[in-house]
Design a protein around this motif. Structure first.
Motif, PDB file in Angstrom:
ATOM      1  N   UNK A 196      47.346  24.651  -5.627  1.00 53.74           N
ATOM      2  CA  UNK A 196      46.742  25.550  -4.643  1.00 53.74           C
ATOM      3  C   UNK A 196      45.651  24.865  -3.817  1.00 53.74           C
ATOM      4  N   UNK A 197      45.146  23.731  -4.310  1.00 54.97           N
ATOM      5  CA  UNK A 197      44.101  23.019  -3.581  1.00 54.97           C
ATOM      6  C   UNK A 197      44.624  22.106  -2.484  1.00 54.97           C
ATOM      7  N   UNK A 198      45.942  21.921  -2.425  1.00 53.33           N
ATOM      8  CA  UNK A 198      46.522  21.012  -1.436  1.00 53.33           C
ATOM      9  C   UNK A 198      46.917  21.798  -0.190  1.00 53.33           C
ATOM     10  N   UNK A 199      45.946  22.350   0.490  1.00 57.66           N
ATOM     11  CA  UNK A 199      46.165  23.314   1.565  1.00 57.66           C
ATOM     12  C   UNK A 199      46.892  22.736   2.770  1.00 57.66           C
ATOM     13  N   UNK A 200      46.786  21.425   2.989  1.00 63.09           N
ATOM     14  CA  UNK A 200      47.346  20.839   4.206  1.00 63.09           C
ATOM     15  C   UNK A 200      48.749  20.269   4.029  1.00 63.09           C
ATOM     16  N   UNK A 201      49.315  20.445   2.839  1.00 58.17           N
ATOM     17  CA  UNK A 201      50.653  19.901   2.594  1.00 58.17           C
ATOM     18  C   UNK A 201      51.690  20.511   3.530  1.00 58.17           C
ATOM     19  N   UNK A 202      52.500  19.627   4.103  1.00 57.83           N
ATOM     20  CA  UNK A 202      53.630  20.068   4.917  1.00 57.83           C
ATOM     21  C   UNK A 202      54.963  19.763   4.242  1.00 57.83           C
ATOM     22  N   UNK A 203      54.968  18.709   3.425  1.00 58.28           N
ATOM     23  CA  UNK A 203      56.177  18.312   2.701  1.00 58.28           C
ATOM     24  C   UNK A 203      55.831  18.130   1.235  1.00 58.28           C
ATOM     25  N   UNK A 204      56.541  18.837   0.362  1.00 60.39           N
ATOM     26  CA  UNK A 204      56.332  18.731  -1.080  1.00 60.39           C
ATOM     27  C   UNK A 204      57.679  18.583  -1.769  1.00 60.39           C
ATOM     28  N   UNK A 205      57.856  17.442  -2.419  1.00 62.47           N
ATOM     29  CA  UNK A 205      59.081  17.176  -3.170  1.00 62.47           C
ATOM     30  C   UNK A 205      58.763  17.151  -4.653  1.00 62.47           C
ATOM     31  N   UNK A 206      59.384  18.079  -5.392  1.00 67.43           N
ATOM     32  CA  UNK A 206      59.170  18.145  -6.842  1.00 67.43           C
ATOM     33  C   UNK A 206      60.497  18.274  -7.568  1.00 67.43           C
TER      34      UNK A 206
ATOM     35  N   UNK B 172      53.367  24.544   4.532  1.00 71.35           N
ATOM     36  CA  UNK B 172      54.564  23.863   4.054  1.00 71.35           C
ATOM     37  C   UNK B 172      55.735  24.045   5.010  1.00 71.35           C
ATOM     38  N   UNK B 173      56.362  22.909   5.339  1.00 67.88           N
ATOM     39  CA  UNK B 173      57.573  22.945   6.148  1.00 67.88           C
ATOM     40  C   UNK B 173      58.803  22.512   5.344  1.00 67.88           C
ATOM     41  N   UNK B 174      58.576  21.668   4.342  1.00 58.64           N
ATOM     42  CA  UNK B 174      59.666  21.161   3.511  1.00 58.64           C
ATOM     43  C   UNK B 174      59.300  21.334   2.050  1.00 58.64           C
ATOM     44  N   UNK B 175      60.190  21.989   1.290  1.00 56.20           N
ATOM     45  CA  UNK B 175      59.963  22.198  -0.140  1.00 56.20           C
ATOM     46  C   UNK B 175      61.240  21.862  -0.901  1.00 56.20           C
ATOM     47  N   UNK B 176      61.127  20.905  -1.807  1.00 55.93           N
ATOM     48  CA  UNK B 176      62.260  20.499  -2.633  1.00 55.93           C
ATOM     49  C   UNK B 176      61.956  20.842  -4.085  1.00 55.93           C
ATOM     50  N   UNK B 177      62.694  21.820  -4.607  1.00 54.32           N
ATOM     51  CA  UNK B 177      62.542  22.212  -6.006  1.00 54.32           C
ATOM     52  C   UNK B 177      63.847  21.997  -6.770  1.00 54.32           C
ATOM     53  N   UNK B 178      64.750  21.197  -6.215  1.00 59.67           N
ATOM     54  CA  UNK B 178      66.057  20.991  -6.822  1.00 59.67           C
ATOM     55  C   UNK B 178      65.988  20.431  -8.229  1.00 59.67           C
ATOM     56  N   UNK B 179      66.965  20.814  -9.056  1.00 64.97           N
ATOM     57  CA  UNK B 179      67.091  20.310 -10.420  1.00 64.97           C
ATOM     58  C   UNK B 179      65.869  20.631 -11.272  1.00 64.97           C
TER      59      UNK B 179
ATOM     60  N   UNK C  88      64.479  23.964   2.622  1.00 62.45           N
ATOM     61  CA  UNK C  88      64.311  24.435   1.247  1.00 62.45           C
ATOM     62  C   UNK C  88      65.469  23.926   0.408  1.00 62.45           C
ATOM     63  N   UNK C  89      65.152  23.222  -0.673  1.00 66.49           N
ATOM     64  CA  UNK C  89      66.154  22.661  -1.569  1.00 66.49           C
ATOM     65  C   UNK C  89      66.049  23.327  -2.936  1.00 66.49           C
TER      66      UNK C  89
ATOM     67  N   UNK D  30      63.689  28.612   9.013  1.00 66.97           N
ATOM     68  CA  UNK D  30      64.464  27.737   8.135  1.00 66.97           C
ATOM     69  C   UNK D  30      65.623  27.081   8.885  1.00 66.97           C
ATOM     70  N   UNK D  31      65.691  25.741   8.776  1.00 69.73           N
ATOM     71  CA  UNK D  31      66.757  24.976   9.425  1.00 69.73           C
ATOM     72  C   UNK D  31      67.728  24.358   8.415  1.00 69.73           C
ATOM     73  N   UNK D  32      67.230  24.093   7.216  1.00 69.70           N
ATOM     74  CA  UNK D  32      68.048  23.422   6.209  1.00 69.70           C
ATOM     75  C   UNK D  32      67.913  24.146   4.877  1.00 69.70           C
TER      76      UNK D  32
END
Length: 603
Positions: free
Chosen positions: A325-335, A354-361, A381-382, A402-404
């Motif tokens: 929650x402290x990473x307020x400026x994140x635009x891309x997060x891959x986890x 956030x513009x890109x979020x990867x929560x796959x697997x 969104x993944x 959402x584009x992807x």
């Protein structure tokens, strides 16, 4: 099985974040999709006829000169920009040899882009270095250049970009010749095992260096100390350097101009991340596959400019996730590929940028998707291989930007697709290995912005293909494993913009290929596993001259059919495994008609 594909594409790295121009026309790339960084100045593309407009008089002249090259022994009397274009033309057409290179001596050429060009060695360096103070950019990646050849560049003091990726014959003495090139802003030595910690001492005087790429250099432990004085350094790539440990990162703590730091698959832990606290300009951090935990988020929260964060394959758990929650400026997060569960996503709902979020697997279920409702700026969104079903998709209805959307290997079925009907900006949708059937595809008809659709599934038939004919903007259509018949291929005529098409493992015969031969924009065609296709298929697709990749493996193609491929001059990759085709016949075709073919099977 020849040509078949394990259909789980890009599992190794699934990043949809920053994409920056790749350098080098022939360059190998060990970098991930998530971030690629250019290390050379752009070189003009002067291939005749590439543009939609007629060639200029200058282009015609250059083309004529290249045709009659044996008549010329020297170009130094020409204006520099003309010599540059002729040189680039030779490189693009793979016609440059050690003999023809002599004509370019003392031409004041600015850019020498010979990455992965065959037979480049020390003998070429005499002419390259003759460009003197005009020389600004040199890419000799994959060459046989040695220390002696590198020494010839030491008087070309205006060089700004230098790339010696995959050059394993350069050693510490050779690197000393770089130390005087103080105008260098970009330097790349990817996968150069001869670059050692002691050899990096030569970098300490490159005070104008902005980008440094040492990806896969396995001997640089302890060498980062020589970067301490490079206060203009903005981008550092030490991905896949397993020798790098926490102690190495101490040397980076004072590089306050650093904006991009890539160090995936190194031996970095939370302790190493703590040394980065003072890098207030750091925007991108890639620690994929490192031994970090959510405890590192304490240090990362001090990086006020951090916009792109890659934590794929770090073994993260829910413990400590509240610190996201402290990473307020994140635009891309891959986890992706972690041990994250529903409990984590509640702490992401405040990341409004956030513009890109990867929560796959991960162990994500429908219950957690409610926390994504407020992320209205999401464009990608993944949720690949998560336990997501139709009910969870209801929470995506408000993500209008959402584009992807990646839903491969989920429990999504036809009923859930109604929740996607309002996502009118969606350009890419992956429904492979889901429960979606023909009837569900009708609900996608309003997604007219779709360019890429992946429908790998046995339950998709001709009827499903007919249901999406309104999606005329599609450029990529993947029907691997779908039960498409010859009759069903009639629907393909609606998709005039298709650039890639995969219909594998279906029941196609030559009759069905008739409906493909008019798709003139195709660059990739995969018809593997259609065992009834014959040489007639190759005859029918011979007009698809834009094809770069062709796969008709596991079919009845024979050597006699290869003649039909002669018009496909742009073909780079050809796969005809498990066919009645021999490697020797493909080599003959390569040598006589397909000079650009670099990959083929059988080999």
């Amino acid at each position: 099985m020849g040509g078949v594909c394990s259909r789980k594409r890009d599992q190794q790295v699934d990043e949809d974040g920053v994409q920056i121009q790749v350098s080098g026309r022939y360059g190998k790339s060990g970098s991930s999709k998530w971030l690629r960084t250019s290390f050379s100045r752009p070189v003009m593309d002067c291939q005749l006829g590439r543009e939609s407009c007629p060639p200029s008089l200058m282009e015609l002249c250059i083309h004529k000169i290249c045709e009659d090259i044996d008549r010329y022994t020297k170009f130094s009397m020409l204006p520099r920009d003309i010599s540059q274009q002729i040189f680039d033309k030779f490189v693009d057409s793979h016609c440059l040899t050690s003999a023809s290179l002599e004509a370019f001596r003392d031409c004041a050429i600015q850019d020498v882009n010979l990455g992965e060009y065959p037979e480049v060695n020390d003998r070429w360096m005499d002419i390259i270095s003759s460009q003197g103070l005009s020389l600004l950019s040199v890419d000799l990646s994959g060459s046989s250049i040695t220390d002696d050849g590198l020494s010839l560049l030491k008087d070309c003091s205006n060089i700004q970009a230098l790339s010696f990726n995959y050059c394993d014959q350069i050693s510490e003495p050779g690197l000393k010749n770089i130390s005087g090139l103080s105008n260098l802003t970009s330097l790349s030595f990817k996968k150069s095992n001869t670059v050692t910690a002691e050899g990096m001492r030569a970098f300490s005087s490159l005070v104008n260096l902005v980008k440094l790429d040492l990806e896969r250099c396995s001997q640089i432990h302890g060498g980062l100390i020589h970067l301490k004085g490079l206060t203009k350094l903005e981008s550092l790539n030490i991905r896949y350097c397993k020798c790098i440990t926490d102690s190495d990162l101490k040397a980076l703590s004072g590089l306050t101009s650093l904006k991009e730091l890539q160090m995936s698959c190194s031996n970095i832990t939370d302790i190493g991340i703590s040394y980065l606290k003072g890098l207030c300009k750091l925007m991108l951090l890639d620690v994929e596959g490192c031994h970090v935990t959510t405890s590192c988020l304490d240090s990362l929260s001090a990086l006020v400019a951090l916009s792109y964060l890659n934590l794929n394959r770090c073994g993260l758990s829910d413990f400590g996730c509240e610190k996201f929650s402290g990473l307020k400026n994140l635009k891309v997060l891959n986890m992706g590929f972690n041990n994250i569960t529903d409990a984590c996503l509640v702490h992401l709902k405040g990341l409004k940028n956030l513009k890109v979020l990867n929560m796959g697997f991960n162990n994500i279920t429908d219950a957690c998707l409610v926390h994504l409702k407020g992320l209205t700026n999401l464009e990608s969104l993944n949720l690949d291989s998560c336990s997501i079903g139709d009910e969870g998709l209801a929470n995506l209805t408000g993500l209008s930007l959402l584009k992807c959307l990646e839903l491969s290997d989920t429990k999504v079925g036809s009923d859930g697709l109604c929740h996607l009907s309002g996502l009118t900006k969606l350009e890419s949708l992956n429904l492979s290995f889901t429960l979606v059937t023909d009837s569900g595809l009708k609900k996608l008809c309003g997604l007219t912005s779709l360019k890429s659709l992946n429908l790998d599934a046995r339950q998709i038939t001709d009827a499903g293909l007919a249901a999406i004919t309104s999606l005329t903007g599609l450029t990529h259509l993947d029907l691997f494993g779908a039960r498409i018949s010859d009759a069903g291929t009639n629907c393909l005529r609606h998709f005039k913009n298709l650039q890639t098409l995969e219909i594998c493992g279906g029941g196609l015969t030559d009759a069905g290929v008739k409906n493909i031969k008019g798709l003139a924009s195709l660059t990739l065609l995969n018809l593997s596993q259609n065992c009834n296709l014959t040489d007639k298929t190759l005859e029918m697709i011979s007009g698809l001259t834009a094809l770069v990749s062709l796969n008709v493996s596991n079919s009845r193609i024979t050597n006699n059919g290869l003649q039909h491929l002669k018009p496909l001059k742009n073909l780079l990759s050809l796969s005809l495994e498990s066919c009645k085709v021999t490697a020797s016949e493909i080599r003959k075709l390569q040598s006589t008609a397909l000079p650009n073919l670099v990959s083929f099977r059988p080999e």
